[in-house]
Design a protein around this motif. Structure first.
Motif, PDB file in Angstrom:
ATOM      1  N   LYS A   1       0.854  -1.179   0.000  1.00  0.00           N
ATOM      2  CA  LYS A   1       0.000   0.000   0.000  1.00  0.00           C
ATOM      3  C   LYS A   1       0.898   1.239   0.000  1.00  0.00           C
ATOM      4  N   ASN A   2       0.594   2.198  -0.897  1.00  0.00           N
ATOM      5  CA  ASN A   2       1.375   3.426  -0.924  1.00  0.00           C
ATOM      6  C   ASN A   2       1.131   4.227   0.342  1.00  0.00           C
ATOM      7  N   GLU A   3       2.167   4.950   0.758  1.00  0.00           N
ATOM      8  CA  GLU A   3       2.042   5.755   1.959  1.00  0.00           C
ATOM      9  C   GLU A   3       1.183   6.990   1.725  1.00  0.00           C
ATOM     10  N   VAL A   4       1.086   7.433   0.482  1.00  0.00           N
ATOM     11  CA  VAL A   4       0.271   8.592   0.130  1.00  0.00           C
ATOM     12  C   VAL A   4      -0.648   8.184  -1.014  1.00  0.00           C
ATOM     13  N   GLU A   5      -1.939   8.265  -0.769  1.00  0.00           N
ATOM     14  CA  GLU A   5      -2.938   7.871  -1.762  1.00  0.00           C
ATOM     15  C   GLU A   5      -3.766   9.084  -2.145  1.00  0.00           C
ATOM     16  N   GLN A   6      -3.922   9.281  -3.439  1.00  0.00           N
ATOM     17  CA  GLN A   6      -4.747  10.381  -3.935  1.00  0.00           C
ATOM     18  C   GLN A   6      -5.949   9.838  -4.694  1.00  0.00           C
ATOM     19  N   SER A   7      -7.036  10.601  -4.629  1.00  0.00           N
ATOM     20  CA  SER A   7      -8.212  10.267  -5.436  1.00  0.00           C
ATOM     21  C   SER A   7      -8.942  11.538  -5.829  1.00  0.00           C
ATOM     22  N   PRO A   8      -9.544  11.557  -7.021  1.00  0.00           N
ATOM     23  CA  PRO A   8      -9.435  10.518  -8.041  1.00  0.00           C
ATOM     24  C   PRO A   8      -8.100  10.614  -8.788  1.00  0.00           C
ATOM     25  N   GLN A   9      -7.786   9.600  -9.594  1.00  0.00           N
ATOM     26  CA  GLN A   9      -6.572   9.655 -10.410  1.00  0.00           C
ATOM     27  C   GLN A   9      -6.764  10.595 -11.593  1.00  0.00           C
ATOM     28  N   ASN A  10      -7.963  10.594 -12.145  1.00  0.00           N
ATOM     29  CA  ASN A  10      -8.315  11.443 -13.278  1.00  0.00           C
ATOM     30  C   ASN A  10      -9.653  12.100 -13.006  1.00  0.00           C
ATOM     31  N   LEU A  11      -9.774  13.355 -13.413  1.00  0.00           N
ATOM     32  CA  LEU A  11     -11.016  14.084 -13.192  1.00  0.00           C
ATOM     33  C   LEU A  11     -11.225  15.048 -14.349  1.00  0.00           C
ATOM     34  N   THR A  12     -12.369  14.938 -15.001  1.00  0.00           N
ATOM     35  CA  THR A  12     -12.759  15.870 -16.053  1.00  0.00           C
ATOM     36  C   THR A  12     -14.024  16.578 -15.604  1.00  0.00           C
ATOM     37  N   ALA A  13     -14.026  17.890 -15.693  1.00  0.00           N
ATOM     38  CA  ALA A  13     -15.166  18.675 -15.227  1.00  0.00           C
ATOM     39  C   ALA A  13     -15.408  19.834 -16.178  1.00  0.00           C
ATOM     40  N   GLN A  14     -16.551  20.457 -16.018  1.00  0.00           N
ATOM     41  CA  GLN A  14     -16.898  21.627 -16.830  1.00  0.00           C
ATOM     42  C   GLN A  14     -16.456  22.893 -16.126  1.00  0.00           C
ATOM     43  N   GLU A  15     -16.154  23.879 -16.932  1.00  0.00           N
ATOM     44  CA  GLU A  15     -15.761  25.182 -16.390  1.00  0.00           C
ATOM     45  C   GLU A  15     -16.814  25.672 -15.398  1.00  0.00           C
ATOM     46  N   GLY A  16     -16.345  26.169 -14.272  1.00  0.00           N
ATOM     47  CA  GLY A  16     -17.240  26.700 -13.247  1.00  0.00           C
ATOM     48  C   GLY A  16     -17.552  25.727 -12.133  1.00  0.00           C
ATOM     49  N   GLU A  17     -17.279  24.449 -12.341  1.00  0.00           N
ATOM     50  CA  GLU A  17     -17.585  23.462 -11.313  1.00  0.00           C
ATOM     51  C   GLU A  17     -16.654  23.577 -10.112  1.00  0.00           C
ATOM     52  N   PHE A  18     -17.148  23.117  -8.971  1.00  0.00           N
ATOM     53  CA  PHE A  18     -16.371  23.024  -7.734  1.00  0.00           C
ATOM     54  C   PHE A  18     -15.632  21.688  -7.749  1.00  0.00           C
ATOM     55  N   ILE A  19     -14.307  21.750  -7.562  1.00  0.00           N
ATOM     56  CA  ILE A  19     -13.454  20.567  -7.682  1.00  0.00           C
ATOM     57  C   ILE A  19     -12.899  20.190  -6.315  1.00  0.00           C
ATOM     58  N   THR A  20     -12.891  18.890  -6.018  1.00  0.00           N
ATOM     59  CA  THR A  20     -12.261  18.392  -4.791  1.00  0.00           C
ATOM     60  C   THR A  20     -11.327  17.244  -5.133  1.00  0.00           C
ATOM     61  N   ILE A  21     -10.105  17.343  -4.658  1.00  0.00           N
ATOM     62  CA  ILE A  21      -9.112  16.274  -4.782  1.00  0.00           C
ATOM     63  C   ILE A  21      -8.715  15.859  -3.367  1.00  0.00           C
ATOM     64  N   ASN A  22      -8.678  14.555  -3.150  1.00  0.00           N
ATOM     65  CA  ASN A  22      -8.416  14.044  -1.803  1.00  0.00           C
ATOM     66  C   ASN A  22      -7.060  13.370  -1.699  1.00  0.00           C
ATOM     67  N   CYS A  23      -6.513  13.416  -0.497  1.00  0.00           N
ATOM     68  CA  CYS A  23      -5.207  12.818  -0.217  1.00  0.00           C
ATOM     69  C   CYS A  23      -5.261  12.177   1.165  1.00  0.00           C
ATOM     70  N   SER A  24      -4.898  10.899   1.241  1.00  0.00           N
ATOM     71  CA  SER A  24      -4.781  10.213   2.526  1.00  0.00           C
ATOM     72  C   SER A  24      -3.369   9.688   2.677  1.00  0.00           C
ATOM     73  N   TYR A  25      -2.856   9.701   3.899  1.00  0.00           N
ATOM     74  CA  TYR A  25      -1.497   9.253   4.146  1.00  0.00           C
ATOM     75  C   TYR A  25      -1.468   8.369   5.377  1.00  0.00           C
ATOM     76  N   SER A  26      -0.422   7.559   5.487  1.00  0.00           N
ATOM     77  CA  SER A  26      -0.408   6.541   6.543  1.00  0.00           C
ATOM     78  C   SER A  26       0.785   6.672   7.483  1.00  0.00           C
ATOM     79  N   VAL A  27       1.568   7.735   7.341  1.00  0.00           N
ATOM     80  CA  VAL A  27       2.745   7.919   8.195  1.00  0.00           C
ATOM     81  C   VAL A  27       2.622   9.210   8.984  1.00  0.00           C
TER      82      VAL A  27
END
Lengths: 114, 112
Positions: free
Chosen positions: B1-27
């Motif tokens: 398991k990677n120590e740093v996990e991000q989601s999503p790997q890919n994200l396509t959205a329309q202009e004006g949308e609210f974007i959220t990218i997540n990051c979890s870590y284990s150390v």
């Protein structure tokens, strides 16, 4: 950009040849790093330095050596380049010695080993 | 398991949308960084967090140390926000600065 430059910016070399990449900074930061970036792996730490002549290994140090004889220069050497070392190499510095955690990255060196 | 996990790997959205990218870590960490990389380009530091929340323009970054989780938000997204966003952690090493451990990045595309 914290005055970080890398040279060369692009290099094509053949398997078995030695290669040295140079990172130069102008702001006398103590901590310097070499990372490589590969598709599917992201960025990984190769070696780092916490002062002149003080260096240590990172996650993917096999096949690489480093030297830091002056504060401003951190050299990465591939003694005998292999195709698996084809990558984009980034140098970075940390402002930790000034009480800040921010890291600044150089522009990168694209290395191709044929 | 990677120590740093991000989601999503890919994200396509329309202009004006609210974007959220997540990051979890284990150390255990002393700081978490959000970085931006445009295609073929260099890496720029967006935020460094050790607690709470930071805002810069349309970008907001939060961290929850207890849950070992961070989020990067982009409000009113624009095509120029299209880039790879990378989460990275500085491990707590008792005073040293041992280098960053990175997630694999989130490739964001904002369509007009």
């Amino acid at each position: 950009d914290a005055g970080i430059t890398q040279s060369p910016r692009h290099k094509v070399t053949e398997t078995g040849t030695p290669v040295t990449l140079r990172c130069h900074q102008t702001e006398n930061h103590r901590y310097m790093y070499w990372y490589r970036q590969d598709p599917g792996h992201g960025l990984r730490l190769i070696h780092y330095s916490y002062g002149v002549k003080d260096t240590d290994k990172g996650e993917v140090s096999d096949g690489y050596s480093v030297s830091r004889s002056k504060t401003e220069d951190f050299l990465l050497t591939l003694e005998s380049a292999t195709s698996s070392q084809t990558s984009v190499y980034f140098c970075a510095i940390s402002a930790r010695d000034r009480g800040e955690e921010e890291q600044f990255f150089g522009p990168g060196t694209r290395l191709t080993v044929l | 398991k990677n120590e740093v996990e991000q989601s999503p790997q890919n994200l396509t959205a329309q202009e004006g949308e609210f974007i959220t990218i997540n990051c979890s870590y284990s150390v255990g960490i002393s700081a978490l960084h959000w970085l931006q990389q445009h295609p073929g380009g260099g890496i720029v530091s967006l935020f460094m967090l050790s607690s709470g929340k930071k805002k810069h323009g349309r970008l907001i970054a939060t961290i929850n140390i207890q849950e070992k989780h961070s989020s990067l938000h982009i409000t009113a997204s624009h095509p120029r926000d299209s880039a790879v966003y990378i989460c990275a952690v500085m491990r707590y090493s008792g005073g040293g600065a041992d280098g960053l451990t990175f997630g694999k990045g989130t490739h964001l595309i904002i369509q007009p």
